[in-house]
Design a protein around this motif. Structure first.
Motif, PDB file in Angstrom:
ATOM      1  N   GLY A  12      39.681  37.991  35.603  1.00  0.00           N
ATOM      2  CA  GLY A  12      40.327  36.647  35.047  1.00  0.00           C
ATOM      3  C   GLY A  12      39.260  35.444  34.975  1.00  0.00           C
ATOM      4  N   TYR A  14      37.376  33.686  36.723  1.00  0.00           N
ATOM      5  CA  TYR A  14      36.225  33.776  37.672  1.00  0.00           C
ATOM      6  C   TYR A  14      35.620  35.167  37.760  1.00  0.00           C
ATOM      7  CZ  TYR A  14      37.212  29.301  39.696  1.00  0.00           C
ATOM      8  OH  TYR A  14      37.234  27.916  39.876  1.00  0.00           O
ATOM      9  N   GLY A  34      39.434  45.119  36.559  1.00  0.00           N
ATOM     10  CA  GLY A  34      40.695  44.444  36.221  1.00  0.00           C
ATOM     11  C   GLY A  34      41.176  44.138  35.009  1.00  0.00           C
ATOM     12  N   GLU A  35      42.407  44.040  34.794  1.00  0.00           N
ATOM     13  CA  GLU A  35      42.883  43.674  33.617  1.00  0.00           C
ATOM     14  C   GLU A  35      42.613  42.277  32.943  1.00  0.00           C
ATOM     15  OE1 GLU A  35      47.074  45.024  32.290  1.00  0.00           O
ATOM     16  OE2 GLU A  35      46.825  45.651  34.326  1.00  0.00           O
ATOM     17  N   MET A  37      42.590  38.678  31.900  1.00  0.00           N
ATOM     18  CA  MET A  37      43.636  37.665  31.754  1.00  0.00           C
ATOM     19  C   MET A  37      45.089  38.170  31.983  1.00  0.00           C
ATOM     20  SD  MET A  37      41.354  35.073  31.004  1.00  0.00           S
ATOM     21  CE  MET A  37      42.588  33.843  30.465  1.00  0.00           C
ATOM     22  N   SER A  38      45.078  39.122  32.871  1.00  0.00           N
ATOM     23  CA  SER A  38      46.568  39.532  33.606  1.00  0.00           C
ATOM     24  C   SER A  38      47.239  38.683  33.884  1.00  0.00           C
ATOM     25  CB  SER A  38      46.757  40.827  34.031  1.00  0.00           C
ATOM     26  OG  SER A  38      45.770  40.713  35.206  1.00  0.00           O
ATOM     27  N   MET A  44      52.937  33.730  33.589  1.00  0.00           N
ATOM     28  CA  MET A  44      53.045  32.406  33.275  1.00  0.00           C
ATOM     29  C   MET A  44      53.965  32.552  31.995  1.00  0.00           C
ATOM     30  SD  MET A  44      49.351  30.773  33.517  1.00  0.00           S
ATOM     31  CE  MET A  44      48.176  30.941  34.927  1.00  0.00           C
ATOM     32  N   MET A  48      54.010  27.760  27.597  1.00  0.00           N
ATOM     33  CA  MET A  48      53.455  27.025  28.436  1.00  0.00           C
ATOM     34  C   MET A  48      52.188  26.256  27.747  1.00  0.00           C
ATOM     35  SD  MET A  48      51.497  27.972  32.148  1.00  0.00           S
ATOM     36  CE  MET A  48      49.796  27.522  31.907  1.00  0.00           C
ATOM     37  N   LEU A  50      48.350  24.182  28.735  1.00  0.00           N
ATOM     38  CA  LEU A  50      47.391  23.869  29.977  1.00  0.00           C
ATOM     39  C   LEU A  50      47.543  22.564  30.509  1.00  0.00           C
ATOM     40  CD1 LEU A  50      46.372  27.009  29.150  1.00  0.00           C
ATOM     41  CD2 LEU A  50      44.299  26.244  29.847  1.00  0.00           C
ATOM     42  N   SER A  52      45.074  21.335  32.450  1.00  0.00           N
ATOM     43  CA  SER A  52      43.867  20.935  32.362  1.00  0.00           C
ATOM     44  C   SER A  52      43.227  20.430  30.920  1.00  0.00           C
ATOM     45  CB  SER A  52      42.906  21.979  32.922  1.00  0.00           C
ATOM     46  OG  SER A  52      42.901  23.163  32.423  1.00  0.00           O
ATOM     47  N   LYS A 107      42.649  49.708  38.451  1.00  0.00           N
ATOM     48  CA  LYS A 107      43.072  48.973  39.523  1.00  0.00           C
ATOM     49  C   LYS A 107      42.526  49.521  40.909  1.00  0.00           C
ATOM     50  CE  LYS A 107      46.987  46.662  41.524  1.00  0.00           C
ATOM     51  NZ  LYS A 107      48.431  46.624  41.674  1.00  0.00           N
ATOM     52  N   ALA A 136      37.442  38.373  42.983  1.00  0.00           N
ATOM     53  CA  ALA A 136      37.976  37.077  42.200  1.00  0.00           C
ATOM     54  C   ALA A 136      39.397  37.635  41.635  1.00  0.00           C
ATOM     55  CB  ALA A 136      36.927  37.197  41.041  1.00  0.00           C
ATOM     56  N   ILE A 139      45.315  34.317  42.554  1.00  0.00           N
ATOM     57  CA  ILE A 139      46.506  33.843  43.458  1.00  0.00           C
ATOM     58  C   ILE A 139      47.655  34.666  43.496  1.00  0.00           C
ATOM     59  CG2 ILE A 139      45.572  31.511  43.570  1.00  0.00           C
ATOM     60  CD1 ILE A 139      47.650  30.785  41.304  1.00  0.00           C
ATOM     61  N   SER A 182      54.077  23.658  37.600  1.00  0.00           N
ATOM     62  CA  SER A 182      54.798  24.682  37.221  1.00  0.00           C
ATOM     63  C   SER A 182      56.296  24.581  37.302  1.00  0.00           C
ATOM     64  CB  SER A 182      54.429  25.830  38.306  1.00  0.00           C
ATOM     65  OG  SER A 182      54.822  27.111  37.915  1.00  0.00           O
ATOM     66  N   GLY A 362      37.255  31.608  43.495  1.00  0.00           N
ATOM     67  CA  GLY A 362      38.734  31.246  42.845  1.00  0.00           C
ATOM     68  C   GLY A 362      39.169  30.619  44.194  1.00  0.00           C
TER      69      GLY A 362
HETATM   70  C1  LIG Z   1      51.632  28.052  35.985  1.00  0.00           C
HETATM   71  C2  LIG Z   1      50.069  28.096  36.370  1.00  0.00           C
HETATM   72  C3  LIG Z   1      49.402  27.127  35.413  1.00  0.00           C
HETATM   73  C4  LIG Z   1      48.036  26.822  35.510  1.00  0.00           C
HETATM   74  N1  LIG Z   1      47.475  26.126  34.513  1.00  0.00           N
HETATM   75  C5  LIG Z   1      46.235  25.963  34.842  1.00  0.00           C
HETATM   76  C6  LIG Z   1      45.237  25.133  33.792  1.00  0.00           C
HETATM   77  O1  LIG Z   1      45.963  24.518  33.018  1.00  0.00           O
HETATM   78  N2  LIG Z   1      43.945  24.915  34.140  1.00  0.00           N
HETATM   79  C7  LIG Z   1      43.218  25.635  35.008  1.00  0.00           C
HETATM   80  O2  LIG Z   1      41.949  25.260  35.229  1.00  0.00           O
HETATM   81  N3  LIG Z   1      43.933  26.389  36.167  1.00  0.00           N
HETATM   82  C8  LIG Z   1      45.275  26.371  35.951  1.00  0.00           C
HETATM   83  N4  LIG Z   1      46.100  27.618  36.694  1.00  0.00           N
HETATM   84  C9  LIG Z   1      45.569  27.949  37.787  1.00  0.00           C
HETATM   85  C10 LIG Z   1      44.579  29.362  37.524  1.00  0.00           C
HETATM   86  O3  LIG Z   1      45.637  30.449  37.560  1.00  0.00           O
HETATM   87  C11 LIG Z   1      43.369  29.525  37.810  1.00  0.00           C
HETATM   88  O4  LIG Z   1      42.425  28.718  37.294  1.00  0.00           O
HETATM   89  C12 LIG Z   1      42.862  30.888  37.418  1.00  0.00           C
HETATM   90  O5  LIG Z   1      43.665  31.872  36.853  1.00  0.00           O
HETATM   91  C13 LIG Z   1      41.914  31.440  38.370  1.00  0.00           C
HETATM   92  O6  LIG Z   1      41.284  32.613  37.781  1.00  0.00           O
HETATM   93  P1  LIG Z   1      40.876  33.821  38.657  1.00  0.00           P
HETATM   94  O7  LIG Z   1      39.854  34.666  37.688  1.00  0.00           O
HETATM   95  O8  LIG Z   1      40.332  33.482  39.951  1.00  0.00           O
HETATM   96  O9  LIG Z   1      42.366  34.640  38.828  1.00  0.00           O
HETATM   97  P2  LIG Z   1      43.218  35.147  37.749  1.00  0.00           P
HETATM   98  O10 LIG Z   1      43.009  34.703  36.447  1.00  0.00           O
HETATM   99  O11 LIG Z   1      44.681  35.240  38.454  1.00  0.00           O
HETATM  100  O12 LIG Z   1      42.750  36.793  37.670  1.00  0.00           O
HETATM  101  C14 LIG Z   1      42.900  37.871  38.648  1.00  0.00           C
HETATM  102  C15 LIG Z   1      42.480  38.993  38.167  1.00  0.00           C
HETATM  103  O13 LIG Z   1      42.097  39.866  39.357  1.00  0.00           O
HETATM  104  C16 LIG Z   1      42.496  41.183  38.757  1.00  0.00           C
HETATM  105  N5  LIG Z   1      43.051  42.028  39.997  1.00  0.00           N
HETATM  106  C17 LIG Z   1      43.870  41.719  40.963  1.00  0.00           C
HETATM  107  N6  LIG Z   1      44.043  42.664  42.112  1.00  0.00           N
HETATM  108  C18 LIG Z   1      43.173  43.610  41.473  1.00  0.00           C
HETATM  109  C19 LIG Z   1      43.165  44.844  41.759  1.00  0.00           C
HETATM  110  N7  LIG Z   1      43.611  45.324  43.042  1.00  0.00           N
HETATM  111  N8  LIG Z   1      42.147  45.736  41.197  1.00  0.00           N
HETATM  112  C20 LIG Z   1      41.629  45.386  39.915  1.00  0.00           C
HETATM  113  N9  LIG Z   1      41.821  44.058  39.467  1.00  0.00           N
HETATM  114  C21 LIG Z   1      42.624  43.173  40.349  1.00  0.00           C
HETATM  115  C22 LIG Z   1      43.578  40.876  37.925  1.00  0.00           C
HETATM  116  O14 LIG Z   1      43.902  41.908  36.837  1.00  0.00           O
HETATM  117  C23 LIG Z   1      43.155  39.679  37.051  1.00  0.00           C
HETATM  118  O15 LIG Z   1      42.335  40.317  36.153  1.00  0.00           O
HETATM  119  C24 LIG Z   1      47.247  27.640  36.812  1.00  0.00           C
HETATM  120  C25 LIG Z   1      48.226  28.417  37.514  1.00  0.00           C
HETATM  121  C26 LIG Z   1      49.530  28.645  37.388  1.00  0.00           C
HETATM  122  C27 LIG Z   1      50.333  29.488  38.343  1.00  0.00           C
END
Ligand SMILES: Cc1cc2nc3c(=O)[nH]c(=O)nc-3n(C[C@H](O)[C@H](O)[C@H](O)COP(=O)(O)OP(=O)(O)OC[C@H]3O[C@@H](n4cnc5c(N)ncnc54)[C@H](O)[C@@H]3O)c2cc1C
Length: 410
Positions: A12, A14, A34-35, A37-38, A44, A48, A50, A52, A107, A136, A139, A182, A362
């Protein structure tokens, strides 16, 4: 068996941003899983926007060349703020192709401690040994379902993250629980899809972003005062915004002040552009659900004011509660050895946990580095901090085992 210096779990914002930064270190072998932007793609709702703002929605990269503007220039996709979800997903996938083209989309099923670092076991059974591990993983594992809904099937009560397509509720009666972005945006999308929607929330009032105070500051006091009170990171109210934009400062403040800043900055809020869209949706504030039970194909909920509703579905916009023990890929022995507070890992400089060479980015970093880490904009701080730490420590690790690392920024 594959070996690497740093393994990153998560693709994602991060994980991608961290990889792009660490790739600047010549000779450092970084493997990211990881996949891409999964979570945004699957958890979501379609339609929708954003919350932010534009300046706070770029995923950080070391050359500042993978911005939303650069993506727009490279694609035929033109959009403005608020950024539509599908455009942000496309931007993230473009970022991944530019910065992490060799992403391993498999995964990770399990992570264990190993004498030399971490043993990652892939779903397919292959093992990867990593000296350093960056989690990373987002949530998705932390969805909060209030106990009143325990045991009820997803067909009757589901979390907002379980839906990509809310149009399937057209013609149904849906009760939405919650007063954050949300919950409110899901209610608007349900209403626009032809569902009969009602909102129930414990909060006594809905806090809208860009209210009277913010409007007066932005438009009444001019750009200089507005810039003094609001950082471009777009997290937190006037004044507080400038403090939480500096995670280095936040983590040096007394714990009670850090907790207060966090509460003030990430309380449930709705974007102002939702007000008009929710005009015809009944909103019941200061109420909560005391019980819920199936009645045939429907669900009956009892409210604390004595009221009750029998509807087709309850949609839980009840958010997420960080608890890293819920990352099911972390071996329990490893999780138990991480120093935690209420589910959050205690992190030091470089986002390193009490387990040496294990980092969390994150939302799990919110307790240590403040509310910025819950949003995409936090990547601008976390990736640089991680990079500095890895350059310093990975070079020392390699020297110790007799394989000097060319810790040179490319
Ligand atoms: C409805 C909603 C709206 C939001 N809107 C905003 C917004 O407008 N602006 C903003 O800044 N933030 C927003 N957020 C918060 C947003 O979710 C986080 O900012 C962002 O996703 C954090 O990125 P991340 O990389 O930590 O996690 P994620 O984007 O969740 O990425 C997680 C990654 O981990 C991988 N992964 C997980 N487990 C495994 C595993 N076992 N093996 C391999 N890969 C794995 C997944 O495939 C994915 O690639 C929103 C959240 C929600 C729920």
């Amino acid at each position: 068996m594959t070996k690497c210096d740093v393994a990153i779990i998560g693709a994602g914002p991060y994980g991608l941003s961290a990889t792009a930064h660490l790739r600047k270190v010549k000779g450092l072998d970084v493997h990211t899983f990881g996949e891409p932007m999964s979570f945004w793609e699957r958890n979501m709702p379609t339609g929708m926007l954003l919350r932010s703002g534009w300046a706070a929605s770029h995923i950080a990269d070391p050359n500042q060349s993978l911005t939303l503007e650069a993506y727009q220039a490279a694609s035929s996709n033109h959009f403005s703020s608020p950024v539509p979800l599908n455009c942000f997903i496309d931007y993230g996938l473009w970022y991944q192709r530019q910065a992490v083209p060799d992403l391993d989309q498999r995964k990770i099923a399990r992570v264990e401690s190993d004498a030399k670092g971490f043993r990652l076991i892939l779903e397919e059974g292959e093992t990867v040994l990593a000296r350093r591990l960056v989690v990373a993983a987002g949530i998705g594992s932390f969805t909060w379902r209030p106990p009143e809904f325990a045991g009820l099937p997803c067909s009757l009560a589901s979390h907002t993250s379980e839906h990509r397509e809310l149009r399937r509720f057209a013609g149904k009666q849906v009760l939405v629980i919650g007063s954050g972005q949300s919950a409110l945006e899901s209610a608007a999308l349900l209403h626009e899809s032809g569902a009969e929607v009602e909102i129930v929330a414990r909060a006594r009032q809905i806090h809208w972003l860009g209210g009277l105070v913010s409007k007066t500051i932005h438009f009444g006091l001019g750009p200089t005062i507005s810039k003094l009170l609001y950082a471009p990171t777009d997290v937190g109210p006037a004044g507080i915004s400038q403090v939480v934009a500096r995670p280095d400062l936040v983590r040096r403040l007394p714990r009670s002040i850090q907790d207060w800043l966090r509460k003030r900055s990430i309380r449930p809020l709705g974007a102002r552009w939702l007000v008009a869209r929710l005009q015809n949706v009944p909103i019941n504030l200061g109420r909560s659900v005391v019980s819920a039970a199936p009645v045939g194909e429907r669900i009956k909920v009892q409210l604390n004011d004595g009221g009750e509703r029998t509807i087709d579905h309850v949609l839980l916009g009840t958010g997420y509660r960080v608890d890293v023990s819920k990352y099911d890929f972390l071996a329990p022995e490893l999780t138990q050895s991480i120093s935690r507070f209420q589910g959050y890992p205690r992190l030091s400089e470089g986002f390193e946990s009490s387990v040496p060479r294990l980092h969390f980015l994150g939302a799990p970093a919110v307790w240590s580095f403040g509310p910025l880490m819950q949003f995409v904009v936090g990547t601008h701080y976390s990736s640089r901090s991680l990079l500095r730490c890895v350059v310093r420590k990975a070079a020392a690790d390699r020297v110790r085992v007799g394989e000097p690392l060319v810790a040179e920024l490319g």
